[in-house]
Design a protein around this motif. Structure first.
Motif, short mmCIF file in Angstrom:
data_model
loop_
_atom_site.label_atom_id
_atom_site.label_comp_id
_atom_site.label_asym_id
_atom_site.label_seq_id
_atom_site.Cartn_x
_atom_site.Cartn_y
_atom_site.Cartn_z
N VAL A 228 -9.69 -24.54 29.60
CA VAL A 228 -9.15 -25.91 29.63
C VAL A 228 -8.76 -26.41 28.23
N PRO A 229 -9.68 -26.47 27.27
CA PRO A 229 -9.26 -26.97 25.95
C PRO A 229 -8.30 -26.03 25.22
N LYS A 230 -8.50 -24.71 25.40
CA LYS A 230 -7.66 -23.77 24.67
C LYS A 230 -6.22 -23.78 25.19
N VAL A 231 -6.05 -23.78 26.49
CA VAL A 231 -4.69 -23.77 27.04
C VAL A 231 -4.03 -25.14 26.86
N ALA A 232 -4.81 -26.21 26.96
CA ALA A 232 -4.25 -27.54 26.70
C ALA A 232 -3.72 -27.62 25.27
N GLU A 233 -4.48 -27.08 24.34
CA GLU A 233 -4.04 -27.05 22.93
C GLU A 233 -2.76 -26.23 22.79
N LYS A 234 -2.70 -25.10 23.48
CA LYS A 234 -1.52 -24.25 23.42
C LYS A 234 -0.29 -24.97 23.99
N LEU A 235 -0.45 -25.62 25.12
CA LEU A 235 0.67 -26.32 25.75
C LEU A 235 1.14 -27.49 24.89
N ARG A 236 0.21 -28.19 24.24
CA ARG A 236 0.61 -29.29 23.35
C ARG A 236 1.42 -28.76 22.17
N SER A 237 1.09 -27.57 21.70
CA SER A 237 1.84 -27.01 20.58
C SER A 237 3.26 -26.65 20.99
N PHE A 238 3.47 -26.38 22.28
CA PHE A 238 4.80 -26.06 22.78
C PHE A 238 5.62 -27.31 23.09
N HIS A 239 4.94 -28.39 23.54
CA HIS A 239 5.65 -29.57 24.06
C HIS A 239 4.99 -30.85 23.56
N SER A 240 5.47 -31.39 22.48
CA SER A 240 4.89 -32.61 21.93
C SER A 240 5.21 -33.83 22.79
N GLY A 241 6.25 -33.76 23.60
CA GLY A 241 6.66 -34.93 24.38
C GLY A 241 6.06 -34.99 25.77
N ILE A 242 5.24 -34.02 26.14
CA ILE A 242 4.63 -34.00 27.47
C ILE A 242 3.15 -34.36 27.33
N GLU A 243 2.67 -35.23 28.22
CA GLU A 243 1.25 -35.62 28.19
C GLU A 243 0.42 -34.53 28.85
N ILE A 244 -0.50 -33.95 28.10
CA ILE A 244 -1.35 -32.87 28.59
C ILE A 244 -2.77 -33.39 28.71
N LEU A 245 -3.29 -33.47 29.93
CA LEU A 245 -4.64 -33.93 30.17
C LEU A 245 -5.58 -32.75 30.40
N GLU A 246 -6.83 -32.88 29.95
CA GLU A 246 -7.85 -31.87 30.21
C GLU A 246 -8.75 -32.37 31.33
N SER A 247 -8.86 -31.58 32.38
CA SER A 247 -9.64 -32.00 33.55
C SER A 247 -11.07 -32.34 33.17
N GLN A 248 -11.56 -33.45 33.71
CA GLN A 248 -12.94 -33.86 33.52
C GLN A 248 -13.77 -33.63 34.78
N ALA A 249 -13.14 -33.11 35.83
CA ALA A 249 -13.84 -32.89 37.09
C ALA A 249 -14.81 -31.71 36.95
N MET A 250 -16.02 -31.87 37.46
CA MET A 250 -17.00 -30.80 37.42
C MET A 250 -16.77 -29.88 38.62
N THR A 251 -16.44 -28.63 38.35
CA THR A 251 -16.19 -27.68 39.45
C THR A 251 -17.14 -26.50 39.42
N ASN A 252 -18.14 -26.52 38.53
CA ASN A 252 -19.15 -25.46 38.52
C ASN A 252 -20.02 -25.61 39.76
N PRO A 253 -20.03 -24.63 40.68
CA PRO A 253 -20.80 -24.79 41.92
C PRO A 253 -22.30 -24.59 41.75
N PHE A 254 -22.73 -24.15 40.55
CA PHE A 254 -24.15 -23.86 40.34
C PHE A 254 -24.78 -24.90 39.42
N TYR A 255 -26.02 -25.22 39.73
CA TYR A 255 -26.78 -26.21 38.96
C TYR A 255 -28.15 -25.63 38.63
N ASP A 256 -28.47 -25.55 37.34
CA ASP A 256 -29.77 -25.04 36.93
C ASP A 256 -30.83 -26.11 37.16
N PHE A 257 -31.85 -25.76 37.91
CA PHE A 257 -32.89 -26.74 38.29
C PHE A 257 -34.27 -26.21 37.90
#
Length: 257
Positions: A228-257
């Motif tokens: 997420v952060p690495k590809v977002a950074e890469k896409l921003r370097s290609f396109h300064s005029g496009i808004e690139i958001l990094e997902s904040q949704a938690m999609t890890n199905p496992f939880y350490d308990f």
């Protein structure tokens, strides 16, 4: 900007041709002629990702894991995965996937992992599928190296594959493959690895791996969230005029308990 123009510099860096044969990469939903102004970068596309994309009015989801991994026989709201695809299509949100090609490409996922771990003399783990890496680290114990892996990837816990619970085994050569790379342990052995880092290691694979003389570290599949952060950074370097958001949704199905 048309979607085709948006993905062009990324594909110059990370061609679809690098993907493992049969791996669904590239445009999965939408049109290459679609206008793109706002993009959401994510590891997974789940229900919460769809809601996030809709709430942020994005035109394109740029994901690592394909939302359509196997051919669909239907497209209804009766199946969870089909419902996700249907909701995205209804919302007019395109989906582009970069899966095993970002694993294979030089300067991609597995190289990022190696940089984080400080590995040197890095080479490709599997020359056929171009995935995984193998390199060297300063001589250390399995215990100390496992702690380093936890720190680097921000983990509270991980699984160690070892019969020797003193964890004093000496580690100097390291193989790593992001995601679910258990099937590549013979290549790790052939490359002289003392330890193999990969996710989703099966019980019997762990036995085989130990019989070969290696230990392993299973930090989980979710370390690929680095996408997420690495590809977002890469896409921003290609396109300064496009808004690139990094997902904040938690999609890890496992939880350490």
């Amino acid at each position: 900007m048309k979607l085709s123009e948006f993905v062009a510099p990324y594909e110059a860096f990370c061609p679809q041709a690098l993907a493992v044969e049969g791996d669904p990469v590239g445009l999965q939903i939408g049109s290459l002629n679609q206008e793109v102004k706002k993009v959401l970068v994510t590891l997974d596309i789940r229900e919460q990702t769809v809601r996030e994309a809709v709430e942020n009015n994005v035109d394109l989801i740029f994901a690592k894991h394909p939302v359509i991994f196997r051919p669909l026989s239907n497209l209804t709201d009766l199946d969870t995965q089909e419902h996700i695809v249907l909701d995205l299509a209804r919302a007019g949100i395109a989906v582009y996937t970069s899966h095993t090609n970002i694993d294979a490409v030089t300067g991609g996922m597995n190289d990022w992992f190696c940089e984080m771990l400080g590995l040197t003399s890095v080479g490709v783990l599997d020359e056929t599928e171009k995935v995984g890496r193998v390199g060297n680290t300063d001589l250390t114990s399995l215990s100390e190296f496992a702690e380093q892996v936890k720190t680097v990837f921000g983990l509270e816990r991980l699984r160690l594959v070892t019969y020797d619970h003193t964890l004093t085994q000496k580690i100097q050569r390291v193989a790593i493959c992001g995601g679910s790379g258990g099937k590549f342990w013979p290549q790790a052995q052939a490359k002289g690895a003392d330890v193999y880092i990969t996710g989703d290691i099966y019980y019997h694979t762990a036995h085989d791996l130990l019989s070969s003389g290696m230990s392993a570290i299973d930090p989980g599949h979710y370390i690929e969230h680095l996408f997420v952060p690495k590809v977002a950074e890469k896409l921003r370097s290609f396109h300064s005029g496009i808004e690139i958001l990094e997902s904040q949704a938690m999609t890890n199905p496992f939880y350490d308990f």
